[in-house]
Write a protein that holds these residues in place. Structure first.
Motif, PDB file in Angstrom:
ATOM      1  N   LYS A   1      -1.250  -4.129   6.097  1.00 57.27           N
ATOM      2  CA  LYS A   1      -2.169  -3.240   5.389  1.00 57.27           C
ATOM      3  C   LYS A   1      -1.405  -2.340   4.395  1.00 57.27           C
ATOM      4  CE  LYS A   1      -6.257  -0.454   6.580  1.00 57.27           C
ATOM      5  NZ  LYS A   1      -5.739   0.839   6.055  1.00 57.27           N
ATOM      6  N   LYS A   2      -0.204  -1.893   4.831  1.00 59.78           N
ATOM      7  CA  LYS A   2       0.487  -0.898   3.997  1.00 59.78           C
ATOM      8  C   LYS A   2       1.748  -1.420   3.302  1.00 59.78           C
ATOM      9  CE  LYS A   2      -0.953   3.307   6.453  1.00 59.78           C
ATOM     10  NZ  LYS A   2      -0.465   4.363   7.363  1.00 59.78           N
ATOM     11  N   TYR A   3       2.228  -2.610   3.708  1.00 58.00           N
ATOM     12  CA  TYR A   3       3.544  -3.019   3.181  1.00 58.00           C
ATOM     13  C   TYR A   3       3.551  -4.462   2.651  1.00 58.00           C
ATOM     14  CZ  TYR A   3       5.392   1.062   5.619  1.00 58.00           C
ATOM     15  OH  TYR A   3       5.636   2.342   6.030  1.00 58.00           O
ATOM     16  N   TRP A   4       4.487  -4.719   1.749  1.00 51.57           N
ATOM     17  CA  TRP A   4       4.895  -6.065   1.410  1.00 51.57           C
ATOM     18  C   TRP A   4       6.314  -6.253   1.952  1.00 51.57           C
ATOM     19  CZ3 TRP A   4       3.162  -3.645  -3.529  1.00 51.57           C
ATOM     20  CH2 TRP A   4       1.832  -3.970  -3.827  1.00 51.57           C
ATOM     21  N   GLU A   5       6.604  -7.426   2.473  1.00 53.63           N
ATOM     22  CA  GLU A   5       7.959  -7.669   2.988  1.00 53.63           C
ATOM     23  C   GLU A   5       8.400  -9.094   2.682  1.00 53.63           C
ATOM     24  OE1 GLU A   5       8.404  -6.718   7.115  1.00 53.63           O
ATOM     25  OE2 GLU A   5      10.587  -7.049   7.067  1.00 53.63           O
ATOM     26  N   THR A   6       9.632  -9.240   2.204  1.00 58.70           N
ATOM     27  CA  THR A   6      10.127 -10.599   1.920  1.00 58.70           C
ATOM     28  C   THR A   6      10.370 -11.313   3.246  1.00 58.70           C
ATOM     29  OG1 THR A   6      12.349  -9.658   1.841  1.00 58.70           O
ATOM     30  CG2 THR A   6      11.268 -10.042  -0.274  1.00 58.70           C
TER      31      THR A   6
END
Ligand SMILES: C[S@@+](CC[C@H](N)C(=O)[O-])C[C@H]1O[C@@H](n2cnc3c(N)ncnc32)[C@H](O)[C@@H]1O
Ligand SMILES: C[S@@+](CC[C@H](N)C(=O)[O-])C[C@H]1O[C@@H](n2cnc3c(N)ncnc32)[C@H](O)[C@@H]1O
Ligand code: SF4
Length: 378
Positions: free
Chosen positions: A357-362
């Motif tokens: 919901k709050k983050y993008w992560e590789t």
């Protein structure tokens, strides 16, 4: 844009070196005779006064004195520079001040005084402890000297010592690369390690040479076993090449990678500033020392086009191991999530990225194929 609340750093470039190392394409040139330190510093301060407008009621949270080899300058000169900067711009109470140095004996004579004048982060470029490799790289000290100087620096109790180490050097075996890491993590024990894979750059002596570089398998083993050693001895990876004990991440470099603002002063320095109007500009200062000391400080100022800002933001952000807070996209670029949603979905569907919901992560695929991930945002 409302008041600019982005973190602000100051970078200072001191471009001289004793000699040009065979691999280095950073902006530096060989010191031919005595450097007129006072004259250069006066020009640094004039250069800064032209950029004061970018401060916008903020305080500076980190100063990085890089090069080149800043530790060629006396502690008296560096002290004068820092004091004069503090007269001109507000700095915060936790100000991180880094100076870079080479492990040469005469430079280490400055270390004690650097600490006394408030430098709290000393970066020493070791590169390797292997004597043959030091010579091959064109370095000007012995491994014995490097060890002695690191031991001496440790006894001065800087808040943080960083050691730069390179790997995947010509003729280097896995065992040799790991031996360097064991030496650093168990004997030198700095708070921060920058572990750089050698890159062969244009305009360097190495570029035109037919070097015996490690093959893919050796590179994989060096990195795979090297990261295990770093973790075993308490060095946590927070950026592609940066490892630190808990609480000793480099605030200056973190600000770069989080896409914060930084003023760059000095010959060849670059800056990245968000203006009151919300534009993002990049500044490049004159690379020619003759131009710089004739008062031609600014070489180039370029606005980052709106349609390039997402790429620039993620090019920096995805170097970090920490996930990217979605709210930071708007905070640092004024872009809304909607504008990049199709590209985000493409990166997720191709397995490079995941989102909450709050983050993008590789993902690990995204980390291992970072360029392919970034190409989506071009
Ligand atoms: C620009 S140098 C300044 C530090 C100091 N002058 C020295 O030589 O130790 C910063 C660091 O960049 C790294 N570096 C320079 N050229 C590199 C290359 N071609 N590949 C990988 N790392 C490199 C080295 O570890 C070096 O310590
Ligand atoms: C490669 S980084 C190494 C940082 C070091 N490993 C540490 O953790 O402190 C530092 C080098 O990058 C270059 N650099 C960093 N910021 C810069 C800026 N704003 N403008 C120009 N060069 C910069 C300089 O050559 C500087 O010596
Ligand atoms: S690695 Fe350091 S000492 Fe060597 S040329 Fe580059 S800036 Fe100068």
């Amino acid at each position: 844009m409302k008041n600019n609340t982005l973190p602000l750093s100051l970078y200072i470039h001191i471009p001289w070196c004793i000699k040009k190392c065979f691999y280095c394409d950073f902006h530096s040139f060989v010191k031919k005779d005595t450097i007129n330190e006072k004259k250069y510093i006066n020009h640094l301060l004039k250069d800064l006064s032209n950029d004061i407008k970018y401060i916008q009621l903020r305080t500076i949270h980190s100063i990085f004195i890089g090069g080149g080899t800043p530790s060629l300058f006396s502690s008296h000169s560096i002290n004068f520079l820092i004091q004069e900067i503090k007269k001109r711009i507000p700095t915060n109470s936790q100000l991180e001040i880094t100076i870079e140095s080479n492990p040469n004996s005469f430079e280490s004579n400055n270390f004690y005084k650097y600490k006394k004048i408030g430098i709290n982060r000393l970066s020493i470029g070791v590169q390797t402890f292997n004597m043959q490799q030091l010579q091959l790289l064109g370095r000007t000290y012995s491994s014995k000297e490097a060890n002695k100087i690191i031991h001496f620096a440790n006894k001065l109790h800087f808040k943080c010592i960083n050691l730069d180490l390179m790997h995947c050097l010509p003729n280097q075996s896995v065992q040799q690369a790991l031996k360097d890491l064991i030496q650093i993590t168990t004997i030198c024990q700095p708070q921060h390690i920058s572990w750089y894979q050698l890159s062969i750059e244009k305009n360097t002596f190495f570029y035109s040479k037919n070097l015996n570089l490690p093959n893919e398998n050796t590179i994989f083993n060096i990195i795979n076993y090297g990261e295990k050693i770093l973790k075993k001895y308490g060095y946590y990876k927070y950026e592609i090449s940066s490892y630190s004990k808990i609480g000793y991440q480099c605030q200056h470099n973190l600000n770069y990678w989080r896409f914060g603002d930084y003023i760059g002063i000095g010959c060849g320095a670059h800056g990245k500033i968000t203006t009151k109007q919300g534009e993002i500009i990049r500044t490049v200062k004159s690379k020619k020392i003759t131009d710089f000391i004739n008062g031609k400080y600014l070489h180039n100022l370029q606005k980052i086009k709106k349609n390039e800002q997402a790429l620039e933001f993620f090019m920096n952000r995805f170097r970090l191991i920490e996930p990217t807070p979605k709210k930071d996209l708007y905070k640092y670029t004024q872009l809304t999530e909607q504008t990049i949603q199709p590209k985000i979905q493409q990166a997720i569907s191709e397995g490079f990225l995941k989102e909450t919901k709050k983050y993008w992560e590789t993902t690990s695929k995204g980390k291992n194929f970072l360029n392919s991930l970034l190409e989506i945002f071009i």
